[in-house]
Scaffold this active site. Structure first.
Site, short mmCIF file in Angstrom:
data_model
loop_
_atom_site.label_atom_id
_atom_site.label_comp_id
_atom_site.label_asym_id
_atom_site.label_seq_id
_atom_site.Cartn_x
_atom_site.Cartn_y
_atom_site.Cartn_z
N HIS A 169 123.56 80.70 13.47
CA HIS A 169 123.19 81.42 14.69
C HIS A 169 121.68 81.47 14.81
O HIS A 169 120.98 81.56 13.80
CB HIS A 169 123.75 82.86 14.65
CG HIS A 169 123.81 83.53 15.97
ND1 HIS A 169 122.74 84.18 16.51
CD2 HIS A 169 124.82 83.64 16.87
CE1 HIS A 169 123.09 84.68 17.69
NE2 HIS A 169 124.35 84.35 17.94
N ASP A 227 132.35 82.99 16.98
CA ASP A 227 133.22 81.94 17.51
C ASP A 227 134.13 81.33 16.46
O ASP A 227 135.07 80.61 16.78
CB ASP A 227 132.38 80.84 18.17
CG ASP A 227 131.70 81.36 19.41
OD1 ASP A 227 132.36 82.12 20.15
OD2 ASP A 227 130.53 81.06 19.63
#
Ligand code: CMC
Length: 439
Positions: A315, A373
């Protein structure tokens, strides 16, 4: 008062900057959490220089009181409350109220807010005609961009952004209607009749009912699944100044109506680098297929000559476990158990892949952890959604964050139109040559 004096974050010290031999002092401002910022609003007037930061990696684009992320520690706060506490016990509409108003609602405030939302869940009947203009195989996100933008053509009485009551009405309408619009996009794509909202159901149960009920037989929403849906909405409700939120703020800064601004946010969210990664993570887990094949894919992810990446890992902001991923993992287990897929092979692959990666030096050194996700694709599929709907579900939840951020911007008396500058590297001024003289 000058614009530079209007921020809530007080100046606490100064940074000295030397540009072409000229020195200037710039205030350093302190927020309540997170890094201090160097306020460069006077830089151009003082030095005749712009700053250059494509991708905003070092630039705070606004002052905000809504959401805070500490990427190193893996912390996400909505108005100061940790995401895990909100998602564990709270309801989506409670988080929505919090994001919009700054405080958690009392029971009376919550009941009033929920009733107002429920009252506005239906869309103008004419809108169903609007859907018929789309091809049946249109991507539901394409339908969302069009239909949400078109709300401004149906609800003229809530487009004046200078009127607080109209702003409030537009906000309630969008939060209320987004699940209806999304469910209609789903029903249209599979050729089933639209299902009207049922206002005795709560926000998430109502949405699942509109997606999965059919007129020819009774349908009862499983409370485990509606609770999971609600939690997924909480996890996605806001995430600070991400690409789609910044898009909404920029669109709104020109005075565009709120429906148009949220439609712009949906368009931005559609991109695979933003809202589309959960689909990619699910595809990857299915491609891996069995636990035995995991080492092969881990090796590919580590190979510099192979473009493959572990989807759902890493991320830009979180350099620790994404706090949303932990809750999503738990929710994934609950949903799979509830639908009788407790032994889902994709989940087995995901759990083992996570375990191997978290103990691998490559991922440890690069601080690559599962993001939201990683488990959301498996969960949404188990809830019964086709992959094209995954980003649509994200858009329903994020609508609350977009609206909260839009309202914060519009209600700031010193708000100005967003107008970034550039480092121009094109042709210098030259004279027009008539076409007959060009070689
Ligand atoms: N698998 C393997 N290696 C990776 C991965 C990954 N998933 N992510 C980053 N790396 C490596 C990358 O190769 C680079 O290595 P090196 O320094 O040797 O060149 C290093 O880690 C840093 O990567 P980066 O691309 O510079 O980092 P970034 O902050 O620009 O990218 C990211 C963040 C999310 C785009 C990236 O981690 C990625 O592509 N992940 C997979 C896609 C994904 O899951 N996206 C969803 C993000 S969460 C969405 C949301 O919050 O809304």
């Amino acid at each position: 008062m000058s614009v530079a004096e209007t921020y809530a974050a007080p100046p606490v010290s100064e940074a000295a900057l030397t540009a072409d031999g000229e020195q200037c002092q710039l205030p350093i401002r302190k927020g309540t959490l997170g890094p201090d910022v160097i306020d460069i609003t006077s830089l151009y007037s003082k030095t005749n220089h712009f700053t250059f930061d494509p991708g905003f990696t070092s630039t705070a684009s606004c002052e905000s009181k809504i959401t805070f992320i500490d990427g190193d520690e893996g912390v996400l706060l909505y108005r100061g409350y940790p995401i895990d506490e909100l998602a564990e016990t709270g309801k989506f509409l409670e988080s929505a109220y919090l994001l919009l108003n700054g405080e958690l609602p009392t029971q009376d405030q919550f009941d009033d807010f929920s009733t107002r939302i429920a009252y506005h869940t239906m869309v103008h009947e004419q809108m169903s005609q609007f859907y018929k203009g789309f091809r049946r195989d249109a991507h539901p996100m394409a339908v969302m961009v069009g239909v949400v933008g078109a709300l401004s053509a149906f609800y003229h009485d809530s487009t004046d952004i200078r009127d607080p009551e109209q702003r409030e009405m537009a906000s309630i309408r969008m939060i209320a209607k987004m699940p209806t619009i999304a469910a209609m996009a789903h029903k249209y794509s599979i050729g089933q009749p639209f299902v009207y909202p049922q206002n005795h159901l709560d926000y998430s149960a109502n949405f699942l009912n509109m997606c999965f009920a059919v007129p020819c037989e009774p349908y009862k929403v499983d409370p485990v699944l509606s609770r999971a849906m609600d939690r997924i909405f909480i996890l996605h409700a806001d995430h600070e100044q991400n690409a789609s939120t910044s898009t909404v703020r920029l669109a709104g800064s020109s005075g565009a109506n709120p429906f148009a601004c949220i439609s712009a946010g949906i368009a931005c969210l559609w991109g695979p680098a933003h809202g589309g990664a959960n689909e990619a993570a699910l595809t990857m887990l299915q491609q891996i297929g069995t636990v035995e094949r995991i080492p092969e894919f881990i090796a590919r992810a580590k190979d510099k000559n192979d473009p493959f990446r572990l989807m759902g890992f890493g991320h830009r902001v979180y350099k620790n476990y994404d706090p949303r991923a932990k809750i999503m993992q738990k929710t994934c287990h609950e949903v799979l158990e509830a639908v009788g897929h407790g032994d889902d092979p994709t989940l087995k692959v995901a759990l083992e892949l996570e375990h191997i990666a978290l103990n691998d030096d490559y991922f440890i050194e690069k601080k690559l952890y599962p993001n939201i996700d990683f488990y959301s694709g498996i969960t949404l599929r188990a809830l019964g959604f086709p992959t094209e709907m995954f980003t649509v579900l994200f858009a329903i939840a994020r609508t609350v964050g977009w609206i909260a951020q839009w309202k914060e911007m519009i209600e700031d008396p010193y708000q100005r139109i967003g107008r970034p500058r550039q480092l121009y590297t094109g042709a210098k001024q030259r004279s027009y040559v008539p076409i007959s003289e060009r070689v």
